[in-house]
Scaffold this active site. Structure first.
Site, PDB file in Angstrom:
ATOM      1  N   HIS A 121       0.832  -1.211   0.000  1.00 52.77           N
ATOM      2  CA  HIS A 121       0.000   0.000   0.000  1.00 52.77           C
ATOM      3  C   HIS A 121       0.870   1.266   0.000  1.00 52.77           C
ATOM      4  CE1 HIS A 121      -3.573   2.423   1.209  1.00 52.77           C
ATOM      5  NE2 HIS A 121      -2.664   3.130   1.852  1.00 52.77           N
ATOM      6  N   GLU A 122       1.862   1.304   0.877  1.00 54.15           N
ATOM      7  CA  GLU A 122       2.698   2.507   0.980  1.00 54.15           C
ATOM      8  C   GLU A 122       3.536   2.725  -0.278  1.00 54.15           C
ATOM      9  OE1 GLU A 122       2.322   4.746   3.191  1.00 54.15           O
ATOM     10  OE2 GLU A 122       0.908   3.535   4.318  1.00 54.15           O
ATOM     11  N   HIS A 125       1.510   4.229  -3.042  1.00 53.73           N
ATOM     12  CA  HIS A 125       1.358   5.693  -2.960  1.00 53.73           C
ATOM     13  C   HIS A 125       2.540   6.389  -3.648  1.00 53.73           C
ATOM     14  CE1 HIS A 125      -2.178   6.429  -0.534  1.00 53.73           C
ATOM     15  NE2 HIS A 125      -1.738   5.798   0.535  1.00 53.73           N
ATOM     16  N   GLU A 186      -6.516   6.447  -1.790  1.00 59.30           N
ATOM     17  CA  GLU A 186      -6.485   5.268  -0.911  1.00 59.30           C
ATOM     18  C   GLU A 186      -6.907   4.005  -1.661  1.00 59.30           C
ATOM     19  OE1 GLU A 186      -5.306   4.754   2.219  1.00 59.30           O
ATOM     20  OE2 GLU A 186      -4.494   6.700   1.721  1.00 59.30           O
TER      21      GLU A 186
END
Ligand SMILES: [Zn+2]
Length: 255
Positions: A121-122, A125, A186
């Site tokens: 997820h990070e 981004h 997100e």
């Protein structure tokens, strides 16, 4: 031109469009422009905590970060740090691939699959340039935008300005500047993060379980569980899409 457009976006004028998808995906900051801010923010965070450089947890964090980074096929000069902060259930990846994991997230991730969900997820981004897009979206104050355009380093900024800049690029938690990413960003990071975890050989089904553990924790809002959407809704949505993503990624081969 770029500079004046960015300053314009930093002002209230952009607010009527702030929720609009076009603005959300516009990025007026290049990787090269973000590089000094990313490097300085990373160094700044490292002065706040003890860096752990050996042991089983460190080896695990390095291993998962390396596999996720490889799965992203993004040509960043990846770096990873494990920081001693047992009360901070958090992790981030700054623009251009600087990853930090706080020890406080490890009881929640529980295993490598859980850590892969967070780092997927990070890293997503960063790969999706959400830091530069947020800077473009008018989330910077005018003062912060002017400081960046003047080429000011993070150390040269006032404490307030520094907190804002670090918050927008993703490292603001310890400054009390927690800026949640938009719902759109997100969702994008959730889906791409799952792809990375699958490509790296991890079990993506740990991601929704992690969200559920997070929902139980209740208070505290680390970046990857920003308040929207609700963690349980997120877990449910992921459970729906994971089978299809597994199918789509099953023939993935590294370039
Ligand atoms: Zn996020």
């Amino acid at each position: 031109m770029l500079r004046s457009l960015r300053l314009l976006l930093a002002t209230a004028l952009v607010f009527p469009f702030a929720g609009c998808e076009t603005i959300g995906n516009l990025n007026l900051y290049s990787d090269d422009e973000l590089e000094p801010l990313s490097a300085q923010a990373y160094a700044e965070v490292a002065t706040e905590y003890t860096e752990i450089k050996s042991g089983a947890q460190y080896e695990m964090v390095r291993r998962v970060a390396q596999k996720i980074a490889a799965a992203s096929e993004e040509n960043f000069a990846w770096e990873v740090k494990l920081l001693k902060a047992d009360d901070t259930p958090n992790a981030f990846c700054l623009p251009n691939g600087r990853i930090a994991v706080y020890t406080g997230i490890l009881p929640l991730t529980q295993n490598e699959n859980g850590l892969a969900a967070v780092l997927g997820h990070e890293v997503a981004h960063a790969v999706l340039r959400h830091g530069g897009k947020r800077m473009t979206q008018g989330l910077l104050t005018n003062v912060a935008a002017t400081a960046i355009d003047a080429g000011l380093g993070i150390a040269e900024m006032s404490e307030d300005t520094r907190g804002v800049v670090m918050g927008v690029i993703g490292a603001g938690a310890q400054y009390g500047v927690l800026l949640p990413y938009s719902r759109e960003h997100e969702s994008e990071a959730d889906i791409l993060g799952i792809r990375y975890a699958i490509r790296a050989g991890y079990d993506p089904n740990e991601a929704p379980k992690l969200w559920e553990r997070m929902a139980e924790l209740g208070s505290g809002t680390p970046e990857w569980m920003s308040t929207h959407p609700h963690p349980l809704a997120r877990a449910e949505k992921l459970r729906e899409v994971i089978p299809q993503i597994i199918e789509e990624e099953k023939n993935w081969q590294p370039k």
